[in-house]
Design an enzyme around this catalytic site. Structure first.
Site, PDB file in Angstrom:
ATOM      1  N   GLU A 228       0.892  -1.178   0.000  1.00  0.00           N
ATOM      2  CA  GLU A 228       0.000   0.000   0.000  1.00  0.00           C
ATOM      3  C   GLU A 228       0.915   1.208   0.000  1.00  0.00           C
ATOM      4  OE1 GLU A 228      -3.323   0.004   0.061  1.00  0.00           O
ATOM      5  OE2 GLU A 228      -3.786  -2.087   0.542  1.00  0.00           O
ATOM      6  N   CYS A 262      -2.112   9.236   2.355  1.00  0.00           N
ATOM      7  CA  CYS A 262      -1.852   8.718   1.003  1.00  0.00           C
ATOM      8  C   CYS A 262      -2.980   9.102   0.061  1.00  0.00           C
ATOM      9  CB  CYS A 262      -1.676   7.209   1.052  1.00  0.00           C
ATOM     10  SG  CYS A 262      -3.033   6.352   1.847  1.00  0.00           S
TER      11      CYS A 262
HETATM   12  P1  NAD Z   1       8.656   4.775   4.479  1.00  0.00           P
HETATM   13  O1  NAD Z   1       8.594   3.951   3.262  1.00  0.00           O
HETATM   14  O2  NAD Z   1       9.808   5.678   4.670  1.00  0.00           O
HETATM   15  O3  NAD Z   1       8.645   3.839   5.782  1.00  0.00           O
HETATM   16  C1  NAD Z   1       7.603   2.936   6.052  1.00  0.00           C
HETATM   17  C2  NAD Z   1       8.095   1.849   6.980  1.00  0.00           C
HETATM   18  O4  NAD Z   1       9.075   1.054   6.341  1.00  0.00           O
HETATM   19  C3  NAD Z   1       8.726   2.326   8.277  1.00  0.00           C
HETATM   20  O5  NAD Z   1       8.250   1.515   9.321  1.00  0.00           O
HETATM   21  C4  NAD Z   1      10.210   2.078   8.040  1.00  0.00           C
HETATM   22  O6  NAD Z   1      10.934   1.834   9.226  1.00  0.00           O
HETATM   23  C5  NAD Z   1      10.177   0.825   7.203  1.00  0.00           C
HETATM   24  N1  NAD Z   1      11.339   0.567   6.359  1.00  0.00           N
HETATM   25  C6  NAD Z   1      12.203   1.480   5.826  1.00  0.00           C
HETATM   26  N2  NAD Z   1      13.105   0.845   5.031  1.00  0.00           N
HETATM   27  C7  NAD Z   1      12.799  -0.474   5.062  1.00  0.00           C
HETATM   28  C8  NAD Z   1      13.338  -1.629   4.429  1.00  0.00           C
HETATM   29  N3  NAD Z   1      14.391  -1.556   3.585  1.00  0.00           N
HETATM   30  N4  NAD Z   1      12.770  -2.840   4.651  1.00  0.00           N
HETATM   31  C9  NAD Z   1      11.694  -2.936   5.466  1.00  0.00           C
HETATM   32  N5  NAD Z   1      11.131  -1.876   6.093  1.00  0.00           N
HETATM   33  C10 NAD Z   1      11.687  -0.655   5.896  1.00  0.00           C
HETATM   34  O7  NAD Z   1       7.275   5.555   4.519  1.00  0.00           O
HETATM   35  P2  NAD Z   1       6.858   6.755   5.488  1.00  0.00           P
HETATM   36  O8  NAD Z   1       7.639   7.956   5.100  1.00  0.00           O
HETATM   37  O9  NAD Z   1       6.896   6.279   6.912  1.00  0.00           O
HETATM   38  O10 NAD Z   1       5.321   6.955   5.119  1.00  0.00           O
HETATM   39  C11 NAD Z   1       4.857   7.841   4.148  1.00  0.00           C
HETATM   40  C12 NAD Z   1       4.484   7.091   2.887  1.00  0.00           C
HETATM   41  O11 NAD Z   1       3.497   6.105   3.170  1.00  0.00           O
HETATM   42  C13 NAD Z   1       3.861   7.982   1.835  1.00  0.00           C
HETATM   43  O12 NAD Z   1       4.416   7.685   0.568  1.00  0.00           O
HETATM   44  C14 NAD Z   1       2.398   7.597   1.857  1.00  0.00           C
HETATM   45  O13 NAD Z   1       1.711   7.827   0.672  1.00  0.00           O
HETATM   46  C15 NAD Z   1       2.483   6.144   2.179  1.00  0.00           C
HETATM   47  N6  NAD Z   1       1.209   5.656   2.700  1.00  0.00           N
HETATM   48  C16 NAD Z   1       0.445   4.808   1.942  1.00  0.00           C
HETATM   49  C17 NAD Z   1      -0.784   4.368   2.399  1.00  0.00           C
HETATM   50  C18 NAD Z   1      -1.656   3.449   1.591  1.00  0.00           C
HETATM   51  O14 NAD Z   1      -2.567   2.852   2.142  1.00  0.00           O
HETATM   52  N7  NAD Z   1      -1.456   3.326   0.299  1.00  0.00           N
HETATM   53  C19 NAD Z   1      -1.234   4.795   3.651  1.00  0.00           C
HETATM   54  C20 NAD Z   1      -0.440   5.663   4.383  1.00  0.00           C
HETATM   55  C21 NAD Z   1       0.799   6.075   3.913  1.00  0.00           C
END
Ligand code: NAD
Length: 474
Positions: A228, A262
């Site tokens: 997502e 998002c």
């Molecule tokens: P991010 O991708 O930076 O981090 C998300 C999570 O991934 C965190 O818990 C982080 O610690 C973890 N992570 C980071 N690198 C990783 C790796 N290599 N392997 C496994 N886990 C890892 O996202 P963010 O900045 O926390 O959130 C914002 C983003 O989330 C925006 O792009 C937003 O659109 C998206 N989002 C999507 C939805 C949806 O339902 N489509 C909902 C909410 C947010």
């Protein structure tokens, strides 16, 4: 690891990210407990989950206070905390019936001597990796149906907003049958990588860049990855729309939660006939919105939760300004009491090549672009790497829907915006880079956590090898 407070800018909290060995140890213990959990009748699991909902309610205040600090906002924190028991109870009510409806016994197959029973076998260990924008909702949204399905669940929330983890763990500890199959771990990217290496099914919510890494790691581990990811949701406002109503809807759908959602509306295409009238209302209404600073119990817009996000949003606005767009209101990130804030920012004369129109901005920013024909608007809306959701506003629902079905996105709000944040039972799947895998909403939210196992019963004498003798061809 020191954690920043989004209202003060101070690093006033600490976590110890779980390393790979710790994650493997927690996963082992959850795996060991899952067979008993999975073998319970679905109603029994539902009753245990309902007791968790009761425990969350009893523990509301510490959870609320932690989440309010994590996110720097009060009302949405309360909505998230109060939504948790409601979501748990909703799945507890639905899951047993859905499981029964999709399992069956002794169904006659085309072969007259054969019957089949379908069993739903849950994945053993489910894992969730979640972002910082709605910390409680997004770390539990998939885990609850996974638990109802009979999986054990391991959750790694974002390291940006970890304060709610401790009080949430306390609610889980109140339900011993659940405690053995549900764990939250604190940690960052490395902890997330270890999680992917230890689970049987991963749900990732976050950015496209990280989603790709998770998908690659999941492919190596040979497990399903449900992604997502980000969005750049367009809203199309047709000439038949009421500009006043459309502008108020667009404003809410763009700036709620400081635009850190998002499914926020991030680009607005307006029929030229009503462009000016729309902009006038939008600017007037945008200027009536206030920050929740200094009083967290007032105003509509909180601080940026993640400080680097404020810099990215400022870059998008500055680049648009330099390229000739007109900032009608807002436009400057303000540092107040150590927190970073942005008032609703309306950008006129934005063009398709600007970052603020192409890339996910994730702030309360509304680029507005006029169009002359609906075909032009549809083409502009679809000219995007993203396909999370979209919105169409018109004089009638029928007219809006006729345009909505031409948009390349998984959910289309008709005569409203960002409706996937309010509606949880409409199945939808992301298009393009916005995600991959089955819908987390609707029945599929539960059913994706099962593999179907067929018990194919031979009710007559089994065939022997003699039946396959080449001589039978003669
Ligand atoms: P991010 O991708 O930076 O981090 C998300 C999570 O991934 C965190 O818990 C982080 O610690 C973890 N992570 C980071 N690198 C990783 C790796 N290599 N392997 C496994 N886990 C890892 O996202 P963010 O900045 O926390 O959130 C914002 C983003 O989330 C925006 O792009 C937003 O659109 C998206 N989002 C999507 C939805 C949806 O339902 N489509 C909902 C909410 C947010």
């Amino acid at each position: 690891m020191k954690i920043r407070n989004p209202r003060t800018g101070e690093y006033d909290y600490e976590i110890s990210p779980a390393d790979a060995d710790e994650v493997a140890e927690v996963a082992r213990s959850l795996r060991a407990a899952q067979p008993q959990w999975g073998a319970r009748p679905p109603e029994e699991r539902a009753d245990i989950l309902r007791r968790w909902a009761d425990a969350v309610e009893a523990h509301r205040q510490p959870l609320f206070e932690a989440l309010r600090t994590d996110t720097g906002r009060a009302l949405i924190a309360a909505i998230e905390v109060d939504g948790l028991p409601a979501t748990i109870r909703r799945w507890a009510d639905i899951a047993p019936g859905l499981i029964a409806a999709h399992s069956n016994a002794d169904v006659q197959l085309a072969n007259p001597t054969v019957t089949n029973s379908t069993r739903l076998v849950p994945y053993t260990l489910f894992g969730a990796i979640s972002p910082w924008n709605f910390p409680i909702v997004l770390s539990t949204i998939d885990a609850i149906p996974a638990l109802a399905a009979g999986c054990a669940a391991l959750i790694k929330p974002s390291e940006v907003t970890p304060r709610f983890i401790a009080p949430l763990r306390e609610t889980i500890a109140k339900v011993p049958e659940l405690e053995s199959v549900l764990a939250l771990i604190e940690g960052d990217a490395e902890t997330g990588q270890a999680l992917v290496a230890n689970v049987d099914y991963v749900c990732f919510t976050g950015s496209v860049a990280t989603g790709r890494k998770v998908a690659e790691a999941a492919a190596r581990a040979f497990i399903p990855a449900n992604l997502e990811l980000g969005g750049k949701d367009p809203m199309l406002i047709l000439a038949s729309a009421d500009p006043e109503h459309a502008a108020k809807t667009a404003l809410r759908a763009s700036v709620v939660a400081t635009g850190q959602a998002c499914q926020s509306i991030e680009r607005i295409y307006v029929a030229r006939d009503i462009y000016q009238a729309f902009l006038d209302v939008l600017v007037r209404e945008a200027e009536a919105v206030s920050l929740n600073y200094p009083d967290i119990d007032s105003g509509e817009i909180g601080p940026f939760i993640f400080a680097p996000q404020a810099d990215k949003v400022a870059q998008h606005i500055d680049a648009a300004r330099e390229a000739g767009a007109c900032i009608l209101t807002g436009g400057t990130v303000e540092t107040l009491g150590g927190g970073k804030y942005l008032r609703p920012t309306v950008i006129a004369d934005a063009t398709a090549d600007m970052a603020v129109v192409r890339e996910e901005t994730f702030g309360p920013v509304l680029p507005v672009i006029p169009f002359d024909t609906v075909d032009e608007a549809v083409a502009a809306a679809n000219d995007s790497d993203y396909g999370l959701s979209a919105a169409v506003v018109a004089g009638t629902a029928e007219e809006a829907e006729a345009v909505g079905i031409r948009l390349e996105a998984g959910a289309i709000s008709i005569n409203d915006g960002s409706m996937t944040s309010m509606v949880w039972d409409a199945e939808n799947e992301s298009f393009k880079l916005s995600g991959m895998g089955p819908s987390r909403m609707g029945d599929s939210g539960l059913l994706r956590f099962f593999r179907k196992q067929a018990l194919i019963r031979q009710n007559a004498e089994p065939a022997t090898i003699a039946g396959f003798s080449e001589e039978n061809l003669r």
